[in-house]
Design a protein around this motif. Structure first.
Motif, mmCIF file in Angstrom:
data_model
loop_
_atom_site.group_PDB
_atom_site.id
_atom_site.type_symbol
_atom_site.label_atom_id
_atom_site.label_comp_id
_atom_site.label_asym_id
_atom_site.label_seq_id
_atom_site.Cartn_x
_atom_site.Cartn_y
_atom_site.Cartn_z
ATOM 1 N N ALA A 225 22.009 -9.139 -18.111
ATOM 2 C CA ALA A 225 22.865 -7.965 -17.915
ATOM 3 C C ALA A 225 22.465 -6.896 -18.935
ATOM 4 O O ALA A 225 22.478 -7.148 -20.139
ATOM 5 N N ARG A 226 22.135 -5.707 -18.449
ATOM 6 C CA ARG A 226 21.717 -4.610 -19.324
ATOM 7 C C ARG A 226 22.955 -3.893 -19.869
ATOM 8 O O ARG A 226 23.231 -2.732 -19.551
ATOM 9 N N LEU A 227 23.711 -4.622 -20.696
ATOM 10 C CA LEU A 227 25.015 -4.132 -21.122
ATOM 11 C C LEU A 227 24.922 -2.922 -22.044
ATOM 12 O O LEU A 227 25.838 -2.079 -22.051
ATOM 13 N N LEU A 231 27.077 0.412 -21.174
ATOM 14 C CA LEU A 231 28.059 1.004 -22.081
ATOM 15 C C LEU A 231 27.824 2.502 -22.267
ATOM 16 O O LEU A 231 28.783 3.282 -22.352
ATOM 17 N N THR A 232 26.573 2.903 -22.336
ATOM 18 C CA THR A 232 26.294 4.325 -22.519
ATOM 19 C C THR A 232 26.300 5.094 -21.197
ATOM 20 O O THR A 232 26.915 6.154 -21.081
ATOM 21 N N ARG A 233 25.654 4.545 -20.177
ATOM 22 C CA ARG A 233 25.506 5.262 -18.909
ATOM 23 C C ARG A 233 26.791 5.256 -18.089
ATOM 24 O O ARG A 233 27.243 6.292 -17.580
ATOM 25 N N GLU A 239 26.961 5.761 -28.191
ATOM 26 C CA GLU A 239 26.231 4.578 -28.630
ATOM 27 C C GLU A 239 26.956 3.355 -28.089
ATOM 28 O O GLU A 239 28.188 3.370 -27.973
ATOM 29 N N PRO A 240 26.239 2.279 -27.742
ATOM 30 C CA PRO A 240 26.920 1.104 -27.171
ATOM 31 C C PRO A 240 27.819 0.414 -28.193
ATOM 32 O O PRO A 240 27.344 -0.092 -29.210
#
Length: 264
Positions: A225-227, A231-233, A239-240
């Protein structure tokens, strides 16, 4: 009223948590029994003393940020007997005391496991082997920051993030000491000033910036998962971040599952 649903400590830096009914917060802001051991790379320096507090970045030893396969291991620690137990899918890999021979066997078991995973190349990098299991098993000293902090996140924030991705996302990915319910998603990021958990008063210091460790699935050890990007997008953060860092105001104390949480 917000309340504590789960408490965790992490006896060995970078490895799985232990669920607890209560945690003792020390005067220095660290959790007793938390990050008392670490698997150090061969060429890594010892912890640095900053204003009387140890500081040991995760780049100096095994950590989920670079070795996601560690998530598949189950680790437990018996404080009284100084006994470390490491298992994989219910199969015992090592159960040893913290004497020199026991430390050596624990290092061998963990090394053999990592070398059989996709993370083997990273462990074979120059200066990393042989591993050494460091720490006295009682002193909380292998934190990323010179101030250890107590970490907290809201279950609703994790649930909101889980709804945005296909891979399963739960509290384990974020490695907090304290998980709370009874607040809206992301509400904890806005807290400032005093935060009281049970009878222990804290000061909210800052949101927790997140690294690649949160992208490792706790069950498979794979980055699924590209968490950080989500979080940012999708959440819209600069910032995440997820969760906040706390420091006790007047010494430490004991916090427990079920304790009320008051902010402000």
């Amino acid at each position: 009223m917000p309340f504590v649903t789960s408490l965790f400590r992490y006896p060995v830096k970078g490895f799985t948590p232990e669920s607890r009914d209560a945690l003792t917060v020390q005067d220095d802001g660290r959790v007793a029994g938390d990050r008392v051991l670490a698997f150090r790379f061969a060429d890594a320096a010892q912890p640095e003393d900053r204003d009387g507090l140890d500081h040991w970045p995760k780049t100096r030893g095994l950590a989920l940020m670079d070795f996601p396969s560690l998530a598949r291991l189950t680790l437990s620690y018996d404080d009284r007997r100084r006994l470390v137990r490491v298992a994989l899918a219910g199969e015992l890999l090592a159960e040893e005391r913290l004497d020199p021979e026991g430390r050596r066997r624990l290092c061998e078991a963990v090394t053999d496991y990592v070398l059989a995973t996709p993370d083997a190349r990273r462990l074979r990098a120059a200066g990393r082997l042989p591993l050494a299991l460091v720490g006295d098993g009682g002193t909380s000293r292998f934190q990323d920051r010179a101030r250890g902090f107590v970490s907290l996140h809201a279950a609703a924030s994790v649930a909101a993030l889980n709804a945005l991705v296909e891979a399963p996302v739960d509290d384990r990915r974020f490695r907090s000491n304290v998980v709370i319910d009874g607040v809206d998603a992301w509400e904890e990021l806005s807290w400032a000033g005093r935060v009281t958990i049970g009878n222990v008063q804290f000061e909210a210091r800052q949101p927790i910036g997140r690294c690649l460790a949160v992208q490792a699935n706790p069950d498979t050890g794979e980055r699924d998962a590209r968490l950080l990007q989500v979080l940012t997008r999708d959440v819209g953060q600069a910032e995440p971040t997820l969760g906040i860092l706390l420091l006790p105001v007047r010494g430490g104390g004991v916090i427990r599952v079920g304790d009320e949480v008051r902010a402000g």
